[in-house]
Scaffold this motif. Structure first.
Motif, PDB file in Angstrom:
ATOM      1  N   GLN A  52       0.840  -1.198   0.000  1.00  0.00           N
ATOM      2  CA  GLN A  52       0.000   0.000   0.000  1.00  0.00           C
ATOM      3  C   GLN A  52       0.878   1.252   0.000  1.00  0.00           C
ATOM      4  O   GLN A  52       0.629   2.194  -0.756  1.00  0.00           O
ATOM      5  CB  GLN A  52      -0.924  -0.006   1.222  1.00  0.00           C
ATOM      6  N   THR A  53       1.906   1.252   0.826  1.00  0.00           N
ATOM      7  CA  THR A  53       2.830   2.389   0.881  1.00  0.00           C
ATOM      8  C   THR A  53       3.489   2.616  -0.482  1.00  0.00           C
ATOM      9  O   THR A  53       3.709   3.762  -0.883  1.00  0.00           O
ATOM     10  CB  THR A  53       3.894   2.155   1.970  1.00  0.00           C
ATOM     11  N   ALA A  54       3.739   1.546  -1.210  1.00  0.00           N
ATOM     12  CA  ALA A  54       4.351   1.643  -2.538  1.00  0.00           C
ATOM     13  C   ALA A  54       3.345   2.050  -3.618  1.00  0.00           C
ATOM     14  O   ALA A  54       3.723   2.240  -4.775  1.00  0.00           O
ATOM     15  CB  ALA A  54       4.996   0.309  -2.911  1.00  0.00           C
ATOM     16  N   GLY A  55       2.058   2.184  -3.251  1.00  0.00           N
ATOM     17  CA  GLY A  55       1.043   2.611  -4.200  1.00  0.00           C
ATOM     18  C   GLY A  55       0.445   1.505  -5.042  1.00  0.00           C
ATOM     19  O   GLY A  55      -0.299   1.776  -5.982  1.00  0.00           O
ATOM     20  N   MET A  56       0.712   0.256  -4.683  1.00  0.00           N
ATOM     21  CA  MET A  56       0.188  -0.876  -5.455  1.00  0.00           C
ATOM     22  C   MET A  56      -1.276  -1.160  -5.144  1.00  0.00           C
ATOM     23  O   MET A  56      -1.988  -1.737  -5.967  1.00  0.00           O
ATOM     24  CB  MET A  56       1.030  -2.116  -5.168  1.00  0.00           C
ATOM     25  N   HIS A  57      -1.716  -0.810  -3.937  1.00  0.00           N
ATOM     26  CA  HIS A  57      -3.072  -1.073  -3.468  1.00  0.00           C
ATOM     27  C   HIS A  57      -3.478   0.052  -2.521  1.00  0.00           C
ATOM     28  O   HIS A  57      -2.624   0.740  -1.967  1.00  0.00           O
ATOM     29  CB  HIS A  57      -3.154  -2.398  -2.699  1.00  0.00           C
ATOM     30  N   HIS A  58      -4.793   0.163  -2.311  1.00  0.00           N
ATOM     31  CA  HIS A  58      -5.344   1.088  -1.313  1.00  0.00           C
ATOM     32  C   HIS A  58      -6.398   0.296  -0.537  1.00  0.00           C
ATOM     33  O   HIS A  58      -7.469   0.001  -1.067  1.00  0.00           O
ATOM     34  CB  HIS A  58      -5.968   2.313  -1.976  1.00  0.00           C
ATOM     35  N   PHE A  59      -6.068  -0.062   0.701  1.00  0.00           N
ATOM     36  CA  PHE A  59      -6.943  -0.875   1.541  1.00  0.00           C
ATOM     37  C   PHE A  59      -7.687   0.026   2.530  1.00  0.00           C
ATOM     38  O   PHE A  59      -7.080   0.891   3.152  1.00  0.00           O
ATOM     39  CB  PHE A  59      -6.136  -1.919   2.316  1.00  0.00           C
ATOM     40  N   HIS A  60      -8.984  -0.216   2.678  1.00  0.00           N
ATOM     41  CA  HIS A  60      -9.803   0.589   3.580  1.00  0.00           C
ATOM     42  C   HIS A  60     -10.644  -0.320   4.465  1.00  0.00           C
ATOM     43  O   HIS A  60     -11.028  -1.410   4.050  1.00  0.00           O
ATOM     44  CB  HIS A  60     -10.752   1.492   2.783  1.00  0.00           C
ATOM     45  N   VAL A  61     -10.943   0.174   5.654  1.00  0.00           N
ATOM     46  CA  VAL A  61     -11.868  -0.520   6.546  1.00  0.00           C
ATOM     47  C   VAL A  61     -13.003   0.421   6.908  1.00  0.00           C
ATOM     48  O   VAL A  61     -12.807   1.635   7.017  1.00  0.00           O
ATOM     49  CB  VAL A  61     -11.179  -1.048   7.831  1.00  0.00           C
ATOM     50  N   LEU A  62     -14.181  -0.151   7.031  1.00  0.00           N
ATOM     51  CA  LEU A  62     -15.336   0.560   7.580  1.00  0.00           C
ATOM     52  C   LEU A  62     -15.390   0.176   9.046  1.00  0.00           C
ATOM     53  O   LEU A  62     -15.435  -1.016   9.377  1.00  0.00           O
ATOM     54  CB  LEU A  62     -16.621   0.120   6.886  1.00  0.00           C
ATOM     55  N   ASN A  74     -11.547  -2.288  -0.848  1.00  0.00           N
ATOM     56  CA  ASN A  74     -10.163  -2.221  -1.299  1.00  0.00           C
ATOM     57  C   ASN A  74     -10.041  -1.925  -2.777  1.00  0.00           C
ATOM     58  O   ASN A  74     -10.893  -2.334  -3.577  1.00  0.00           O
ATOM     59  CB  ASN A  74      -9.463  -3.556  -1.012  1.00  0.00           C
ATOM     60  N   LEU A  75      -8.970  -1.261  -3.124  1.00  0.00           N
ATOM     61  CA  LEU A  75      -8.568  -1.057  -4.510  1.00  0.00           C
ATOM     62  C   LEU A  75      -7.239  -1.779  -4.661  1.00  0.00           C
ATOM     63  O   LEU A  75      -6.261  -1.427  -3.994  1.00  0.00           O
ATOM     64  CB  LEU A  75      -8.405   0.430  -4.815  1.00  0.00           C
ATOM     65  N   VAL A  76      -7.217  -2.792  -5.503  1.00  0.00           N
ATOM     66  CA  VAL A  76      -6.006  -3.594  -5.660  1.00  0.00           C
ATOM     67  C   VAL A  76      -5.516  -3.533  -7.104  1.00  0.00           C
ATOM     68  O   VAL A  76      -6.256  -3.155  -8.009  1.00  0.00           O
ATOM     69  CB  VAL A  76      -6.230  -5.062  -5.222  1.00  0.00           C
ATOM     70  N   ASP A  77      -4.268  -3.919  -7.260  1.00  0.00           N
ATOM     71  CA  ASP A  77      -3.637  -3.957  -8.585  1.00  0.00           C
ATOM     72  C   ASP A  77      -3.730  -2.605  -9.279  1.00  0.00           C
ATOM     73  O   ASP A  77      -4.144  -2.496 -10.436  1.00  0.00           O
ATOM     74  CB  ASP A  77      -4.240  -5.064  -9.447  1.00  0.00           C
ATOM     75  N   VAL A  78      -3.327  -1.567  -8.562  1.00  0.00           N
ATOM     76  CA  VAL A  78      -3.329  -0.211  -9.111  1.00  0.00           C
ATOM     77  C   VAL A  78      -2.243  -0.107 -10.167  1.00  0.00           C
ATOM     78  O   VAL A  78      -1.070  -0.381  -9.905  1.00  0.00           O
ATOM     79  CB  VAL A  78      -3.095   0.832  -7.994  1.00  0.00           C
ATOM     80  N   ALA A  79      -2.638   0.274 -11.373  1.00  0.00           N
ATOM     81  CA  ALA A  79      -1.675   0.456 -12.468  1.00  0.00           C
ATOM     82  C   ALA A  79      -2.351   1.220 -13.599  1.00  0.00           C
ATOM     83  O   ALA A  79      -3.534   1.009 -13.884  1.00  0.00           O
ATOM     84  CB  ALA A  79      -1.177  -0.896 -12.984  1.00  0.00           C
ATOM     85  N   ASP A  80      -1.596   2.090 -14.230  1.00  0.00           N
ATOM     86  CA  ASP A  80      -2.063   2.811 -15.418  1.00  0.00           C
ATOM     87  C   ASP A  80      -3.407   3.510 -15.200  1.00  0.00           C
ATOM     88  O   ASP A  80      -4.272   3.496 -16.078  1.00  0.00           O
ATOM     89  CB  ASP A  80      -2.148   1.866 -16.622  1.00  0.00           C
ATOM     90  N   GLY A  81      -3.616   4.070 -14.019  1.00  0.00           N
ATOM     91  CA  GLY A  81      -4.830   4.816 -13.743  1.00  0.00           C
ATOM     92  C   GLY A  81      -6.054   3.986 -13.414  1.00  0.00           C
ATOM     93  O   GLY A  81      -7.157   4.511 -13.337  1.00  0.00           O
ATOM     94  N   SER A  82      -5.879   2.688 -13.210  1.00  0.00           N
ATOM     95  CA  SER A  82      -7.035   1.852 -12.888  1.00  0.00           C
ATOM     96  C   SER A  82      -6.716   0.918 -11.725  1.00  0.00           C
ATOM     97  O   SER A  82      -5.572   0.763 -11.328  1.00  0.00           O
ATOM     98  CB  SER A  82      -7.480   1.044 -14.115  1.00  0.00           C
TER      99      SER A  82
END
Length: 164
Positions: A52-62, A74-82
């Motif tokens: 997450q720190t490297a920007g590969m994923h954005h994990f969230h908790v409710l 969660n937003l996983v596999d962040v690459a090329d704007g998606s």
């Protein structure tokens, strides 16, 4: 009061309790994480937080007002704007609009904070609740696939571009 928070190391005990308490419930609609996930939870979480720190994923908790985890978005596999969107809500909190709330909030963060332009999601055809959440958040059905040996659907959401 429910809050969406970026996953942090101090969420670990509540997150593990959430995953253990809801394991069977989640396994009915997504592949089970397996025993190793729980046995190696701390190491796995540390690795995910580094990614997450490297920007590969954005994990969230409710979370609720008492620090208990009610869900994950969660937003996983962040690459090329998606990125790929995934979410799960505790059994006792399902059907209360929390998934829709969390998904909408993460979609807004994806555009504003993370600079993403497209989100992808998928679910099985028989998961009406998940399909409803995606539709409420503006996702459009874009294709089919097989998930867990069941017919599934692909979805896409084009995000508004953040102003310069």
């Amino acid at each position: 009061m429910t809050a969406l928070e970026l996953l942090r190391p101090d969420h670990a005990p509540a997150l593990l309790a959430f995953e253990r308490r809801n394991r069977a419930y989640f396994a009915a609609s997504v592949p089970d994480r397996g025993d190793a996930y729980f046995e190696e939870f701390d190491q796995r979480l540390s690795a995910l937080l580094a990614e997450q720190t490297a920007g590969m994923h954005h994990f969230h908790v409710l979370t609720d007002g008492d620090g208990r985890v009610l869900g994950r978005v969660n937003l996983v596999d962040v690459a090329d704007g998606s990125a790929e969107l995934g979410y799960r809500i505790a059994r006792h909190a399902a059907g209360q609009g929390l998934a829709t709330l969390g998904v909408r909030q993460v979609c807004a963060l994806a555009a504003r904070r993370y600079g993403l332009t497209t989100l992808r999601a998928r679910t099985t055809v028989d998961n009406a609740g998940s399909r409803t959440v995606l539709a409420r958040a503006g996702f459009e059905e874009t294709g089919t696939l097989v998930l867990m040996e069941k017919p599934g659907l692909r979805f896409t959401l084009d995000l508004p571009r953040a102003p310069l």
